[in-house]
Design a protein around this motif. Structure first.
Motif, short mmCIF file in Angstrom:
data_model
loop_
_atom_site.label_atom_id
_atom_site.label_comp_id
_atom_site.label_asym_id
_atom_site.label_seq_id
_atom_site.Cartn_x
_atom_site.Cartn_y
_atom_site.Cartn_z
N THR A 61 1.10 -1.53 -0.20
CA THR A 61 -0.11 -0.14 0.27
C THR A 61 0.86 1.26 0.47
O THR A 61 0.37 2.29 -0.34
CB THR A 61 -0.80 0.25 1.23
N ASP A 62 2.34 1.02 0.65
CA ASP A 62 2.71 2.41 0.15
C ASP A 62 3.81 2.97 -1.05
O ASP A 62 4.28 3.53 -1.41
CB ASP A 62 4.05 1.79 1.29
N LYS A 95 1.83 -8.75 6.53
CA LYS A 95 1.89 -7.60 5.45
C LYS A 95 1.08 -8.10 3.92
O LYS A 95 1.48 -9.39 3.70
CB LYS A 95 3.29 -6.97 4.79
N VAL A 96 0.30 -7.21 3.59
CA VAL A 96 -0.21 -8.12 2.09
C VAL A 96 0.32 -7.00 1.04
O VAL A 96 0.96 -5.74 1.18
CB VAL A 96 -1.73 -7.55 2.08
N PHE A 97 0.72 -8.11 -0.07
CA PHE A 97 0.90 -7.40 -1.24
C PHE A 97 0.33 -8.02 -2.61
O PHE A 97 -0.48 -8.99 -2.55
CB PHE A 97 2.83 -7.92 -1.63
N TRP A 363 -3.46 -3.14 5.83
CA TRP A 363 -2.60 -4.29 5.10
C TRP A 363 -1.47 -4.37 5.44
O TRP A 363 -0.31 -5.79 5.35
CB TRP A 363 -2.09 -3.57 3.69
N GLN A 364 -1.31 -4.12 7.00
CA GLN A 364 0.30 -4.17 7.44
C GLN A 364 -0.57 -3.83 9.04
O GLN A 364 -1.27 -3.54 9.84
CB GLN A 364 1.26 -4.07 6.86
N GLN A 365 0.47 -5.89 10.05
CA GLN A 365 -0.06 -4.85 10.92
C GLN A 365 1.34 -5.71 12.50
O GLN A 365 1.50 -7.54 11.36
CB GLN A 365 -1.13 -5.61 11.73
N SER A 366 1.34 -5.88 12.87
CA SER A 366 2.34 -6.69 14.16
C SER A 366 1.64 -6.86 15.55
O SER A 366 0.39 -5.62 15.40
CB SER A 366 4.03 -5.69 14.23
#
Length: 447
Positions: A61-62, A95-97, A363-366
């Motif tokens: 997403t970045d 993380k999603v791509f 789309w991203q998480q820790s």
């Protein structure tokens, strides 16, 4: 294994289903890193072979575009190749791509720190980041006689060399923006050894992947690494610690890694080997050897002899696979975070495919981050008999008193604590709604 695989895939699918993928045009790749630190991980997914389509890349997403490379299928079903990429993943998180068609931006290059031998088997040069040469000769294979029993009772070293396998060929099998693979073949008596030497763009490691068809008995096959290090010292991972051992050629056990430290022109350097399936080595005069194959009889105890016309089992026969990482560094092994690198070898990133759907998660998480690199997480689980608590077990792994940092948004945890050298510490985490998380230290039995 089937139960574990099913549980893993269902968990990944449940997480992916909660992510907002409404803007995905074609397919999304949901990647999960089980380790509690940020890492660069290899993502390899099996897809149907493209027919005349443009190249593919992964996009987050970045807006970052990650280069990919089509690699051969892991089976003989060659119309299902692997799409391969090295991606940055958050600590203990996902993380999603998005899979996109087109060219990625210029990627990192494969460094010249390692050179393949041009005249025979193995690696002829391996350099530290500052260019210092750490090998005194080519990496190679050696065969040793071993007529001892299954447990090598009464044997302290294996030094009786029988010879070295005959070099057959060396061929570059893959050479793309992500990976370069050189395949080497050698023969010994009725056996064949195939070694894939893999280099990766932007990474400081060399991967050695052995596939060995072994047909011999009462012989040992070792990987030999001759180093140029003066005043060598060898360190090995053992249960709960790291131990220094003598470099006297005696056979010693080790776990996930071993490292040879020494000097070159008065500067300190380290050559480390990380493994996933072999646990015995020797070291003498700066030359490190680790066992690949030990073809001893199964369950024979001295003084019993192998019977004539024997039809009993022998160890390490037929197809055998071994994987190693070689890491060359400046300084001591304590600065290479070898425990964490070993965990990365043995803990690949997990993935599932997904497509466009609504959701509430980013789309991203820790979920958990533990720092610095010498703090090892030994357990992360539901507490025994306490459904509302989470148990986290830590250990300091460098022999130095360290302040550790623990962060977890789901557990409302952001704290620091001190671990003494090699200390084991078990913590119970109990989130409190609207209040500060309750954190308490307990015994190994969680009492």
């Amino acid at each position: 294994c089937e139960t574990a695989q099913t549980s893993k895939v269902e968990a990944l699918q449940n997480m992916a289903a909660k992510v907002d993928l409404s803007k995905v045009k074609e397919n999304a790749l949901f990647l999960f890193n089980p380790l509690p630190w940020a890492r660069k991980a290899l993502a390899e997914v099996i897809l149907e072979a493209p027919a005349g389509e443009p190249p593919m890349y992964l996009e987050s997403t970045d807006g970052l575009r990650v280069s990919t490379q089509w690699r051969p299928s892991p089976s003989m079903t060659n119309f299902f190749p692997r799409l391969s990429a090295w991606v940055d993943l958050p600590p203990c998180g996902y993380k999603v791509f998005e899979l996109c068609h087109g060219e990625a931006q210029a990627s990192d290059k494969i460094t010249g720190a390692m050179q393949i031998s041009q005249t025979g088997f193995g690696i002829s040069s391996l350099k530290a980041p500052d260019g210092a040469e750490l090998l005194s000769g080519p990496l190679g294979l050696v065969v040793l006689s071993d007529t001892s029993d299954t447990w090598a009772h009464g044997v302290v070293s294996f030094r009786q060399e029988m010879g070295r396998p005959m070099f057959i060929s060396s061929t570059v099998m893959e050479d793309g923006p992500v990976t370069r693979v050189t395949r080497q073949r050698v023969r010994w008596m009725n056996s064949e050894v195939v070694l894939d030497i893999a280099q990766f763009a932007g990474l400081d490691l060399v991967e050695l992947r052995f596939v060995i068809d072994w047909q011999e008995k009462e012989q040992i096959l070792k990987l030999e690494i001759p180093t140029s290090l003066a005043h060598p010292r060898v360190f090995a991972k053992v249960p709960g610690a790291v131990i220094e051992r003598r470099t006297n050629g005696e056979e010693e056990p080790y776990q996930d890694w071993a490292a040879l430290e020494g000097t070159i022109a008065s500067e300190q350097y380290t050559l480390a080997i990380i493994n996933n399936s072999t646990y015995s080595y020797d070291c003498m005069d700066g030359t490190f050897r680790t066992i690949l194959i030990r073809s001893a009889p199964f369950a024979r105890h001295n003084p019993n002899k192998v019977p004539n016309n024997d039809n009993n089992a022998w160890q390490d026969q037929g197809r055998q696979e071994r994987t190693f990482w070689l890491i060359a560094g400046k300084g001591t092994c304590a600065g290479l975070a070898l425990d964490r690198r070993a965990e990365e070898v043995q803990t690949p990133a997990q993935h599932v495919f997904d497509s466009a759907h609504p959701g509430s998660l980013p789309w991203q998480q820790s979920f958990l981050e533990v720092m610095p690199g010498n703090i090892q997480v030994l357990a992360l689980k539901r507490a025994e008999g306490k459904e509302d608590c989470t148990a986290i077990r830590l250990q300091e792994r460098s022999g130095v008193s360290t302040e550790a940092s623990l962060k977890s948004a789901p557990l409302s945890l952001d704290t620091k604590l001190t671990l003494r050298p090699w200390e084991l510490k078990t913590l119970l985490v109990k989130p409190k709604t609207g209040r500060k998380t309750e954190l308490s230290e307990v015994s190994l039995l969680e009492t």
